[in-house]
Design an enzyme around this catalytic site. Structure first.
Site, PDB file in Angstrom:
ATOM      1  N   SER A  71      -4.039  -7.179  -9.487  1.00 46.74           N
ATOM      2  CA  SER A  71      -4.041  -8.697 -10.258  1.00 46.74           C
ATOM      3  C   SER A  71      -5.446  -9.445  -9.636  1.00 46.74           C
ATOM      4  CB  SER A  71      -2.328  -8.470 -10.513  1.00 46.74           C
ATOM      5  OG  SER A  71      -2.561  -9.895 -11.658  1.00 46.74           O
ATOM      6  N   HIS A  94      -6.307  -6.515 -14.968  1.00 45.16           N
ATOM      7  CA  HIS A  94      -5.682  -6.936 -16.039  1.00 45.16           C
ATOM      8  C   HIS A  94      -5.668  -8.004 -16.010  1.00 45.16           C
ATOM      9  CE1 HIS A  94      -1.662  -8.791 -14.495  1.00 45.16           C
ATOM     10  NE2 HIS A  94      -2.277  -8.670 -13.712  1.00 45.16           N
TER      11      HIS A  94
END
Length: 177
Positions: A71, A94
């Site tokens: 992330s 993501h």
């Protein structure tokens, strides 16, 4: 002189910009830094603050991923001039996610904010990796776990695997004569 910075835990919960600044200030003679990262990610804003701070140091930075780099931690990882992953490190990218409750106006405002973060991250990864938007966007729209080989091929990593040499060894003589 080589300095070391350690980022372990959730960004914005266990790790804040002030923690990184204190680590740097505690090594005033460092002319380069190894940034060791093991993080599931966290706050987008805090992650970009740490990335920007590391870049502002204007010294060589080597980022070393170990365990998990996921992330927003991948954004911090990209601050390295050299970017290395230890064997068996998980690497995930993501788009941001979150939740909101409230009125339709609250939800709409939150949606607009998330869309701005989406664009910011897509633009960041396009610039950092040199990939086209059409190449990186599908990986970001899905939670994508990249192997070390894939992370290297997509230019997230500059060195595929890092094995750290043995620096100390204990030898025991357990004879009781």
């Amino acid at each position: 002189m080589e300095g070391n910075i350690f980022i372990n835990g959730e960004i914005g919960e266990n790790v804040h910009l002030v923690d990184i600044v204190k680590q740097v200030q505690g090594q005033p003679f460092a002319t380069m830094f190894n940034v060791h990262i093991n993080s599931i990610g966290g706050s987008v804003d805090v992650g970009f603050d740490i990335y920007n701070y590391l870049k502002s140091l204007n010294v060589p930075i080597t980022t070393i991923g170990s365990g998990v780099v996921a992330s927003i931690a991948t954004v911090i990882f990209m601050a390295g001039n050299e970017r290395k992953l230890r064997k068996n490190t998980e690497f995930m990218i993501h788009l941001p996610s979150g939740s909101v409750s409230g009125t339709s106006s609250d939800i709409e405002a939150y949606s607009e904010m998330i869309k701005k973060y989406d664009k910011k991250l897509i633009d960041f990864y396009v610039e950092s990796t040199g990939l086209q938007k059409e190449a990186i966007e599908p990986f970001l729209k899905n939670e994508t776990w990249l192997s070390i080989d894939d992370a290297f091929d997509f230019k997230f990593v500059t060195e595929m695997e890092v094995d750290f040499p043995l620096v100390a060894q204990a030898v025991y003589n357990l004879k009781t004569d």
